[in-house]
Design a protein around this motif. Structure first.
Motif, short mmCIF file in Angstrom:
data_model
loop_
_atom_site.label_atom_id
_atom_site.label_comp_id
_atom_site.label_asym_id
_atom_site.label_seq_id
_atom_site.Cartn_x
_atom_site.Cartn_y
_atom_site.Cartn_z
N ILE A 250 0.82 -1.22 0.00
CA ILE A 250 0.00 0.00 0.00
C ILE A 250 0.85 1.26 0.00
CG2 ILE A 250 -1.91 -1.17 1.16
CD1 ILE A 250 -1.07 0.20 3.75
N PHE A 256 0.89 0.85 -5.80
CA PHE A 256 -0.34 1.61 -5.60
C PHE A 256 -0.71 2.50 -6.79
CE2 PHE A 256 2.48 4.86 -3.57
CZ PHE A 256 2.09 5.97 -4.30
N ILE A 267 -4.63 -4.09 0.54
CA ILE A 267 -5.53 -3.29 1.37
C ILE A 267 -6.35 -4.19 2.28
CG2 ILE A 267 -7.47 -1.68 1.34
CD1 ILE A 267 -6.44 -0.64 -1.33
N TYR A 283 -7.61 5.21 2.71
CA TYR A 283 -6.40 4.99 1.92
C TYR A 283 -6.59 5.43 0.47
CZ TYR A 283 -2.83 2.60 -0.77
OH TYR A 283 -1.82 2.33 -1.66
N ARG A 287 -4.23 7.86 -1.45
CA ARG A 287 -3.56 7.41 -2.68
C ARG A 287 -3.80 8.39 -3.81
NH1 ARG A 287 -5.85 4.59 -6.87
NH2 ARG A 287 -4.38 3.46 -8.23
#
Length: 391
Positions: A250, A256, A267, A283, A287
C-alpha cells in the motif's frame, strides 16, 4: 523463541494481537544455503577438504610462501585461501573461487611436499568430482553472495527484498538446470572419459570416471534444488510475512499507482490485521492525493510513508500503517555491524576507554564517512581552543 505454542513471540502476541514478528533477511539467506548442504554427504566432505586446505597454508608460512611464488609465476593476481565456518556457508564463495583460480599452483605445491598432510590432500583434490563441485559452487555461491551483500545494505527495505530475491532465484535455477556457469569447467576437460581413467585439466592430471561425473553433477544439482526450496520456504508469503507484504504494497509506488487485484489484496490484508474497516476508503483518498500532487517526490515506500506522517490529522489509519512499516527492522545487520566495530576499537590494549570516548569513536567509525575527507586541521583547532593548553 518463535515456537508456535509457548514461544516468546506467541506469548507476546497474546498480549498484543497486532504484533508482527520477522526474521533477519540476511540470516534467513545464510540458513537457506547452509541447510541445503547439511543433508548431502559429499558436500560435508567437501567442506572438510576446504578447511584442510586453509589450515595447510595458514599454519605454515613456508607453504604459503611457496604457494604465492607459484601463483606469481602464472599471474600477478594472488587470491588467498580463506577460513570457512559451517554456520556461514556463504563465505564459501571466496574459498572455492580461490581453489578454482589457484588450482595449478595448489597442485604443484602439494605434489612437491613430502610431509604427512600433502599426500592425504592429493588423494581427494585432483579428481573430477572435487574440481567440478568447486566450479559449480563458485558460480552458485557468487549469486547468493551478491544477494547477501544487497541484504546487508543500510538502505534496503521490505519493498525491494522480493525483487532482489527473484533475480537470484532465476540465476540459481539457470545454473542448476544448465550445469554450466561462467567458470566453464566442462569446456576445459574432454567430453568423454578416457580408458586410462584420467583427464587433463590446466596441464594437471585428474582422476576421472563416468561414476564421478554422474555423482558430481547429481550432487550439485541437488544442492541447487535444495537452495531454491529453502529460499522459497524461508521467504514465503505466509503468516506475518504476508501481512508485511501487504504493508509494503500500500506504500510502494510500483504497486499503488496501478489498480488491480494486487493492490486490493494488500488493502484487505492490512485492514484485517489492524481491524480498521474504514482503512480502504481513507487509503484511497490518500492514494489519489499522492498520485495527483506528490507523484514526483513519492519515488519509494519511505517517501510515501513520510507524506502520510505529514498528514497525520487527515489520515489516522494510514498513518498508523505507515508507522508500523517504518519501525519494523528488515535485518539485524546494523546491530551486528556495531558489535564488529566495537570489537575492532576496544581491544586488550585499549580496555580502559571510558564510555563517552568509546561511544564517540564508534559513531565516527560507523557514520563518519571516508577518513581522507576528514578535516584534521579544523578538529585540531577546535580541540586547541577548548581550554588553555601547552602546545
Amino acid at each position: 523463541m518463535t515456537g508456535k505454542k509457548s514461544g516468546l513471540v506467541q506469548q507476546l502476541k497474546q498480549e498484543v494481537p497486532t504484533l508482527l514478528s520477522t526474521h533477519c533477511i540476511a540470516h534467513r539467506l545464510a540458513l537457506a544455503s547452509g541447510k541445503a548442504a547439511d543433508t548431502m554427504p559429499y558436500l560435508l566432505k567437501f567442506e572438510k577438504l576446504v578447511k584442510s586446505i586453509y589450515r595447510y597454508f595458514d599454519n605454515s608460512p613456508k607453504n604459503m610462501s611457496r604457494l604465492e611464488s607459484a601463483i606469481l609465476e602464472e599471474s600477478s593476481d594472488c587470491v588467498r585461501f580463506k577460513q570457512v565456518f559451517h554456520t556461514r556457508w556463504l563465505i564459501f564463495e571466496g574459498c572455492v573461487r580461490a581453489i578454482c583460480e589457484n588450482y595449478s599452483p595448489l597442485i604443484s605445491v602439494l605434489a612437491e611436499d613430502k610431509g604427512a598432510k600433502a599426500p592425504g590432500l592429493m588423494k581427494s583434490i585432483p579428481t573430477y568430482k572435487f574440481v567440478y563441485t568447486s566450479h559449480f559452487l563458485a558460480d552458485v555461491l557468487k549469486q547468493l553472495g551478491i544477494l547477501c551483500k544487497t541484504f546487508q545494505s543500510s538502505s534496503i527495505d521490505f519493498t525491494s527484498v522480493s525483487s532482489c530475491l527473484e533475480v537470484t532465484v532465476g540465476e540459481v535455477k539457470r545454473l542448476t538446470e544448465s550445469k554450466q556457469g561462467k567458470m566453464c569447467f566442462k569446456a576445459a576437460v574432454p567430453d568423454s572419459v578416457d580408458s586410462s581413467g584420467e583427464s587433463e585439466y590446466k596441464g594437471n592430471v585428474i582422476k576421472d570416471s563416468e561414476k564421478q561425473r554422474v555423482e558430481a553433477e547429481r550432487a550439485c544439482e541437488q544442492f541447487g534444488e535444495r537452495v531454491l526450496v529453502n529460499l522459497e520456504e524461508r521467504f514465503a508469503d505466509v503468516g506475518d510475512s504476508k501481512i508485511l507484504r501487504g504493508f509494503c504494497g500500500i506504500f510502494d509506488p510500483s504497486v499503488f499507482v496501478r489498480e488491480g487485484g494486487v493492490l486490493e489484496e494488500c488493502i484487505r490484508t492490512v485492514s484485517q490485521h489492524l481491524g480498521e474497516e474504514d482503512l480502504r476508503e481513507e487509503y484511497m483518498r490518500f492514494r489519489g492525493e499522492v498520485i495527483e500532487c506528490f507523484a514526483r517526490v513519492a519515488n519509494d515506500a519511505n517517501s510515501v510513508c513520510q507524506l502520510a506522517l505529514r498528514k497525520r490529522d487527515m489520515y489516522e489509519c494510514v498513518v498508523d500503517a505507515a508507522y508500523r512499516l517504518l519501525c519494523i527492522p528488515v535485518s539485524s545487520v546494523e546491530c551486528e555491524r556495531g558489535f564488529s566495530v566495537q570489537n575492532l576499537i576496544k581491544t586488550k590494549l585499549r580496555n580502559r576507554l571510558d564510555t563517552r570516548s568509546f561511544y564517540l569513536l564508534m559513531r565516527f567509525q560507523i557514520d563518519g564517512g571516508p577518513k581522507h575527507s576528514f578535516d584534521f586541521a579544523a578538529a585540531y583547532g577546535k580541540w586547541k581552543n577548548m581550554k588553555s593548553r601547552r602546545i
